[in-house]
Design a protein around this motif. Structure first.
Motif, PDB file in Angstrom:
ATOM      1  N   GLY A  99      11.105  -9.724  -3.239  1.00 23.64           N
ATOM      2  CA  GLY A  99      12.191 -10.624  -3.584  1.00 23.64           C
ATOM      3  C   GLY A  99      12.502 -10.501  -5.057  1.00 23.64           C
ATOM      4  O   GLY A  99      11.788  -9.810  -5.805  1.00 23.64           O
ATOM      5  N   VAL A 100      13.573 -11.127  -5.479  1.00 25.28           N
ATOM      6  CA  VAL A 100      13.909 -11.188  -6.903  1.00 25.28           C
ATOM      7  C   VAL A 100      14.207 -12.642  -7.266  1.00 25.28           C
ATOM      8  O   VAL A 100      14.754 -13.405  -6.462  1.00 25.28           O
TER       9      VAL A 100
ATOM     10  N   ASN B  58       6.086  -0.610  -7.190  1.00 27.43           N
ATOM     11  CA  ASN B  58       6.127  -0.822  -5.745  1.00 27.43           C
ATOM     12  C   ASN B  58       7.544  -0.588  -5.224  1.00 27.43           C
ATOM     13  O   ASN B  58       8.523  -1.019  -5.834  1.00 27.43           O
ATOM     14  N   ASP B  59       7.655   0.081  -4.080  1.00 30.98           N
ATOM     15  CA  ASP B  59       8.975   0.456  -3.576  1.00 30.98           C
ATOM     16  C   ASP B  59       9.833  -0.748  -3.197  1.00 30.98           C
ATOM     17  O   ASP B  59      11.051  -0.743  -3.413  1.00 30.98           O
ATOM     18  N   PHE B  60       9.209  -1.806  -2.672  1.00 36.11           N
ATOM     19  CA  PHE B  60      10.022  -2.951  -2.285  1.00 36.11           C
ATOM     20  C   PHE B  60      10.392  -3.813  -3.475  1.00 36.11           C
ATOM     21  O   PHE B  60      11.410  -4.524  -3.445  1.00 36.11           O
ATOM     22  N   ALA B  61       9.624  -3.751  -4.543  1.00 32.74           N
ATOM     23  CA  ALA B  61      10.057  -4.401  -5.780  1.00 32.74           C
ATOM     24  C   ALA B  61      11.301  -3.692  -6.306  1.00 32.74           C
ATOM     25  O   ALA B  61      12.247  -4.334  -6.785  1.00 32.74           O
TER      26      ALA B  61
ATOM     27  N   ALA C  26       6.402  -8.036  -6.855  1.00 39.08           N
ATOM     28  CA  ALA C  26       5.658  -6.959  -6.206  1.00 39.08           C
ATOM     29  C   ALA C  26       4.440  -7.554  -5.523  1.00 39.08           C
ATOM     30  O   ALA C  26       3.567  -8.127  -6.178  1.00 39.08           O
ATOM     31  N   GLY C  27       4.370  -7.452  -4.219  1.00 40.89           N
ATOM     32  CA  GLY C  27       3.237  -7.996  -3.476  1.00 40.89           C
ATOM     33  C   GLY C  27       3.000  -7.217  -2.206  1.00 40.89           C
ATOM     34  O   GLY C  27       3.641  -6.188  -1.958  1.00 40.89           O
ATOM     35  N   GLU C  28       2.090  -7.700  -1.392  1.00 42.45           N
ATOM     36  CA  GLU C  28       1.754  -7.048  -0.126  1.00 42.45           C
ATOM     37  C   GLU C  28       1.892  -8.036   1.024  1.00 42.45           C
ATOM     38  O   GLU C  28       0.995  -8.205   1.846  1.00 42.45           O
ATOM     39  N   GLY C  29       3.054  -8.698   1.073  1.00 40.03           N
ATOM     40  CA  GLY C  29       3.300  -9.712   2.085  1.00 40.03           C
ATOM     41  C   GLY C  29       3.310  -9.192   3.504  1.00 40.03           C
ATOM     42  O   GLY C  29       3.170  -9.971   4.451  1.00 40.03           O
ATOM     43  N   GLY C  30       3.467  -7.887   3.686  1.00 34.36           N
ATOM     44  CA  GLY C  30       3.439  -7.322   5.028  1.00 34.36           C
ATOM     45  C   GLY C  30       2.083  -7.429   5.695  1.00 34.36           C
ATOM     46  O   GLY C  30       1.969  -7.304   6.920  1.00 34.36           O
TER      47      GLY C  30
ATOM     48  N   ILE D  52       7.144   3.498  -4.985  1.00 37.28           N
ATOM     49  CA  ILE D  52       6.210   4.026  -3.995  1.00 37.28           C
ATOM     50  C   ILE D  52       5.710   2.909  -3.078  1.00 37.28           C
ATOM     51  O   ILE D  52       5.508   1.766  -3.504  1.00 37.28           O
ATOM     52  N   ALA D  53       5.523   3.250  -1.809  1.00 38.17           N
ATOM     53  CA  ALA D  53       5.117   2.271  -0.799  1.00 38.17           C
ATOM     54  C   ALA D  53       3.624   1.978  -0.914  1.00 38.17           C
ATOM     55  O   ALA D  53       2.813   2.422  -0.105  1.00 38.17           O
ATOM     56  N   ASN D  54       3.300   1.209  -1.938  1.00 38.31           N
ATOM     57  CA  ASN D  54       1.897   0.927  -2.231  1.00 38.31           C
ATOM     58  C   ASN D  54       1.794  -0.078  -3.367  1.00 38.31           C
ATOM     59  O   ASN D  54       2.692  -0.158  -4.200  1.00 38.31           O
TER      60      ASN D  54
END
Length: 317
Positions: A148-149, A104-107, A160-164, A68-70
């Motif tokens: 990232g991985v 987190n969706d990007f994780a 999982a972070g909020e770098g944006g 999820i985008a959060n």
């Protein structure tokens, strides 16, 4: 055949799939508009009902994983770019699940990166990936995802972070003009404020004084009908290059840097011919370091579903 539920939920769309436990393919994929459902459980049930109508055994689904985008911290989740709020425990109980993983969706997307094949990505610029080194990820869509991985004991661990939401740093006088306009409206100006669907609209408004939607800006830039729209997209791509370079430096992403999200794949040659790579490498004394890092555009349609499936495998093995 025992199926499990996978989902990738962004601020605009929710992508669902069913997969056999331990499998690699998807039994069913459907994309639902988040705005059509008052709550996340309504969207999940609508998908499962539709899959059942298509002949799939959804009644036996007891395992699920949702990207999820959060941020996901604790039991309560409230989406940044959509109105859905929910308790993970309550959602698990309400759907009758034995296992529910929410990440987190990007994780989740990052977890797919080490496994992407050549046909699932497009190289942008030069560089050579170093095996077993950190891999970075950035992706503009409804918001701006950053992740990232990193290798860890024979496995990959997603960050999982909020770098944006880091502060936007202008590089040109034109970007200073944009920043000044957004300062007056928003106060804090994050990278996401420019690198998102809304960001395209805000850049265009600052440069051209026009209010156009992101799809209109992209369409007019692609068909050559508007010099101002083309300039907007070029600025967007340049800023994305700078921010991607920042992420690569921060993570030491010598394993490569990937671009995901829903916006960039729609830009076609406007992106591949843009200043993205020039700005990615443009870091003064560290330009040589970045020139050695390859950048790829993700072309695989549902990479976050594959990533969240890998994360579900990890907790069940």
């Amino acid at each position: 055949m025992t199926l499990r539920l996978l989902a990738d939920i962004g601020g605009t769309n929710a992508r669902f799939a069913l997969q056999q436990a331990g499998g690699t393919g998807f039994a069913d994929i459907e994309v639902l508009a988040c705005g059509d459902y008052p709550a996340i459980d309504d969207a999940v049930r609508a998908y499962l009902d539709g899959a059942a109508a298509r002949g799939l055994a959804t009644a036996g689904v007891k395992q699920a994983a949702i990207a999820i985008a959060n941020p996901v911290e604790g039991d309560e989740v409230g989406m940044t770019n959509h109105c859905w709020r929910f308790s993970i425990g309550a959602l698990k109980a309400g759907l009758g699940l034995d296992t529910l993983l929410v990440v987190n969706d990007f994780a989740a997307l990052a977890m797919a990166l080490p496994h992407l094949k050549a046909e699932q990505r497009e190289r942008i610029g030069g560089g050579e990936a170093q095996p077993g080194k950190p891999i970075g990820l950035i992706g503009p869509g409804t918001g701006l995802g950053v992740s990232g991985v990193v290798p860890c004991g024979g496995r990959w661990t997603a960050l999982a972070g909020e770098g944006g939401h880091v502060s936007f740093a202008p590089v040109t006088k034109q970007e200073m003009k944009i920043l000044q306009a957004l300062w007056e409206e928003y106060g804090h100006v994050s990278a996401e404020r420019l690198l998102s669907g809304l960001g395209l609209e805000l850049i265009h408004r600052a440069l051209a004084g026009q209010r156009l939607s992101a799809p209109e800006i992209t369409a007019r830039a692609l068909d050559g009908g508007s010099i101002a729209c083309r300039e907007t997209v070029e600025t967007f791509c340049a800023v994305l290059g700078s921010v991607a370079g920042n992420v690569a430096l921060t993570l030491g992403a010598t394993g490569g840097m990937y671009i995901g999200g829903g916006i960039v794949p729609r830009l076609g040659s406007l992106f591949t011919g843009s200043r993205f790579r020039e700005r990615f490498e443009g870091k003064g004394r560290l330009s040589g370091y970045l020139a050695r890092i390859p950048t790829w555009l993700i072309t695989e349609e549902y990479p976050a579903l594959r990533g969240v499936a890998a994360m579900l495998d990890d907790i069940q093995n």
